[in-house]
Design an enzyme around this catalytic site. Structure first.
Site, mmCIF file in Angstrom:
data_model
loop_
_atom_site.group_PDB
_atom_site.id
_atom_site.type_symbol
_atom_site.label_atom_id
_atom_site.label_comp_id
_atom_site.label_asym_id
_atom_site.label_seq_id
_atom_site.Cartn_x
_atom_site.Cartn_y
_atom_site.Cartn_z
ATOM 1 N N HIS A 65 5.040 18.833 -30.769
ATOM 2 C CA HIS A 65 5.351 19.880 -29.790
ATOM 3 C C HIS A 65 4.482 19.717 -28.556
ATOM 4 C CE1 HIS A 65 2.128 21.382 -32.405
ATOM 5 N NE2 HIS A 65 1.657 21.983 -31.332
ATOM 6 N N CYS A 184 -4.823 26.607 -31.412
ATOM 7 C CA CYS A 184 -4.623 25.159 -31.328
ATOM 8 C C CYS A 184 -4.410 24.797 -29.867
ATOM 9 C CB CYS A 184 -3.443 24.711 -32.184
ATOM 10 S SG CYS A 184 -1.832 25.297 -31.623
#
Length: 679
Positions: A65, A184
């Site tokens: 991603h 993250c």
């Protein structure tokens, strides 16, 4: 709203053999639907994200991603591989691959859906249904959440496994409360998967309550401070710095990467409980623990941001002031003022363990070394407050140049602002992908330092040095009414906000003068410290002489205020000002102004930047100096008592009189003699 995933974005027979080929195959479907405008550019962003940390997860999941300017709208593509593709997961290849594409400015609604998918991936039934799916349209609907996942047929289990025994619960019935933070690099997938894993394990663990704060792209909702305060332990599962980490200071803490939160939540819970049992705590003093929230809130005006930036520099400078100044003060106490004429080589080459003179010289040169950092630290952390860590290098360079060209405190202040502004400007420049990795460690420090050097040496440095020289000369020539007026102004600033911005500006002005001390700058330092001692000492005196006007808590604070005021900690008056601002701050301003004026009138001098009554032996005209402090303290205490007493309501003849204390009402039977309030 366009559907994030459709049947055209689902490949139930993904034939790619590598993660790069898998990403390309799924991205091509996005390009065909117009969701991605530049295939190669998007894949470069995917690869850059993959280089930060592998996106393979335990359980056969690959979840590449990224956020990319080549994405037109948040999009999700799903592929299922029969052979499995290596995405770096510890347990082997992934057969369920999700490619998430988010625009550079994706809206919160779409990102919330993406985070929901990440949480779904922690559900074994959801994954089992995906592995058994035969229809692309139904699979897309399942991932979107349009229909619930059917219950999979459970495989026969020979014998139920004996559950692992949880950690021994506390002796009390109260649960062990844990707060966790997950984050993250992109804030899309791993952030929410770690949160889901920790929450599920917390619910399944006896005697544990666990709540998670996700610092992801879909928002940053802070945990309630009361929840944090009540927590028994903290878990950080993150790959980027935790924002506002100082909120969790002083608690047992486990600090790991975000994948650990996904893969081994039970171990983390056990570890934090064991740390709590051993009494281990953590003070989170990392780069994110700054007194200013970078550039301030988006709603802050420029004036508010400027104040925060300046206070950042001053806050980091003060410990150097205290250490260096007190060491110099000790050296004067041991060896007299002439110790300043000692050659540093006498300390290095001829130190005598039994000589008081040698120890005094050692203290002097150590304190002087600490003082040499004042201006660079001031400039460096002003730039840090503006631009975070990239501002440190050019900020320190600007401060060092300010010292080199004799621009002093003003040069450091201006240099720090210039350095921070330059870094903020450079950070806004779009650069090629190949340069992104070296921007913070090479490009920004190099370019910003070069520009700062040019501006400080060739443009603004000399004018600032001229102003600094004139200011120093003016302080040295202060006498008569000019000195008294300056004493009043500084005294008012020190006492007006009790350790706030005005107080810090006045203090920084005085400390700046100690870098090149003369008679005037030493008088300024004395006036500033004297006025700063007055508010807490006055509150302590007022609670002693008229205790009935104060609450029980204020009377207890008054006892501590004696020590705080004597130690030159102006903040000791804050509890009183918070409860009754007008009747505390106004008298403090009057008393501070009087003390500053008297200190200047008495020609009191001070070479130590801190210490209160503990450095009285180093004060010139010490007895008159103490008289100035006593006068300001008495005036402030008297005005405080008078203003609080005015709240008495006049009573009619023969009627009882009401005396209104800060938090209660007391009735006196005689107007002339009011009984003290009961505690």
């Amino acid at each position: 709203m366009t559907e994030m995933i459709t049947a055209d974005l689902v490949d139930l027979d993904l034939s790619a053999g590598t993660k790069e080929a898998a990403a390309r195959s799924l991205a091509e479907r996005m390009v065909a639907l117009g969701r991605v405008t530049d295939l190669d550019g998007f894949l470069a962003d995917v690869a850059a994200r993959e280089a930060q940390m592998p996106t393979g997860l335990d359980g056969g999941i690959g979840i590449p991603h990224c956020r990319s300017e080549h994405v037109t709208e948040p999009t999700l593509a799903f592929g299922r591989s029969a052979e499995g593709i290596d995405f770096g997961a510890p347990d082997g290849p992934a057969d369920l691959i999700f490619l998430i594409a988010a625009p550079a400015g994706a809206d919160d609604a779409h990102l919330t859906i993406l985070s929901s998918l990440a949480r779904q991936l922690m559900d074994e039934d959801f994954k089992a249904t995906l592995r058994a799916a035969t229809d692309a349209g139904a699979t897309a609907a399942l991932i979107r959440g349009d229909e619930p996942a059917p219950e999979p047929v459970p495989e026969p289990i020979p014998e139920p496994a004996v559950p692992e025994q949880p950690a021994e619960p506390d002796e009390s019935d109260a649960p062990f409360k844990i707060v966790a933070v997950t984050s993250c690099p992109t804030g899309i997938a791993h952030t929410y998967m770690a949160a889901e894993s920790l929450e599920n394990t917390g619910r399944d663990t006896e005697g544990v309550e666990l709540v998670v704060e996700t610092q992801g792209s879909s928002g940053f909702t802070r945990l309630d401070p009361a929840v944090i305060a009540a927590a028994d332990g903290v878990i950080f599962a993150h790959d980027v710095p935790v924002r506002e980490k100082e909120r969790f200071a002083g608690k047992p803490t486990v600090d790991v990467g975000v994948k650990a939160g996904i893969n081994r939540p039970a171990e983390l819970i056990t570890e934090v409980r064991e740390k709590a049992a051993r009494g281990e705590t953590t003070a989170h003093a990392d780069a994110s623990s700054t007194p200013v929230d970078n550039s301030g809130d988006s709603t802050d005006g420029y004036g508010t941001k400027l104040r925060k930036w300046l206070m950042s520099g001053v806050s980091y400078m003060v410990p150097f002031v205290a250490a260096g100044g007190l060491l110099i003060a000790i050296s004067f106490a041991l060896g007299g003022y002439k110790i300043a004429n000692t050659d540093v080589q006498s300390v290095v080459d001829a130190f005598n363990w039994g000589s008081m003179h040698s120890w005094a010289a050692l203290m002097f040169w150590t304190g002087k070394a600490a003082f040499a950092f004042l201006v660079p630290v001031l400039a460096g952390y002003i730039a840090y407050g503006m631009a975070d860590r990239p501002g440190l290098v050019p900020g320190f360079v600007a401060g060092s140049i300010a010292v080199t060209i004799n621009a002093g405190f003003l040069g450091g202040l201006v240099g720090g602002l210039i350095a921070g502004a330059l870094v903020m400007a450079i950070q806004r420049v779009k650069v090629p992908d190949v340069l992104r990795g070296i921007m913070p460690v090479v490009v920004i420090p190099l370019v910003s330092s070069a520009l700062v050097g040019f501006l400080m040496f060739a443009v603004v440095g000399q004018p600032i040095a001229w102003v600094q020289t004139r200011l120093t000369d003016w302080l040295g020539s202060l006498s008569g009414s000019n000195a008294i007026i300056l004493g009043v102004v500084l005294g008012v600033m020190m006492a007006s906000d009790l350790g706030g911005p005005l107080n810090k500006v006045a203090y920084a002005f005085a400390v700046g003068g100690l870098a090149n001390p003369n008679d005037g700058s030493l008088k300024v330092m004395a006036a500033v410290m004297a006025a700063g001692m007055v508010p807490p000492l006055a509150m302590a005196l007022a609670t002693t002489v008229r205790s009935r006007l104060f609450t029980k808590a204020e009377r207890e604070n008054g006892k501590a205020a004696w020590v705080l005021g004597a130690s030159f900690i102006t903040e000791g008056a804050i509890p009183f000002a918070a409860a009754d601002p007008f009747r505390v701050i106004v008298p403090s301003i009057v008393g501070g102004g009087i003390t500053g004026a008297l200190s200047m009138t008495f020609d009191a001098t001070l070479r130590a930047p801190h210490g209160g009554i503990f450095v009285v032996p180093l004060i010139g005209n010490a007895w008159l100096y103490l008289l100035a402090i006593a006068a300001g303290t008495c005036v402030t205490a008297a005005l405080t008592v008078l203003l609080k007493s005015v709240r008495k309501q006049p009573a009619a003849a023969g009627q009882p009189e009401t005396v209104q204390a800060p938090s209660r009402t007391v009735t006196a039977t005689e107007p002339e003699v009011a009984q003290p309030a009961k505690v």
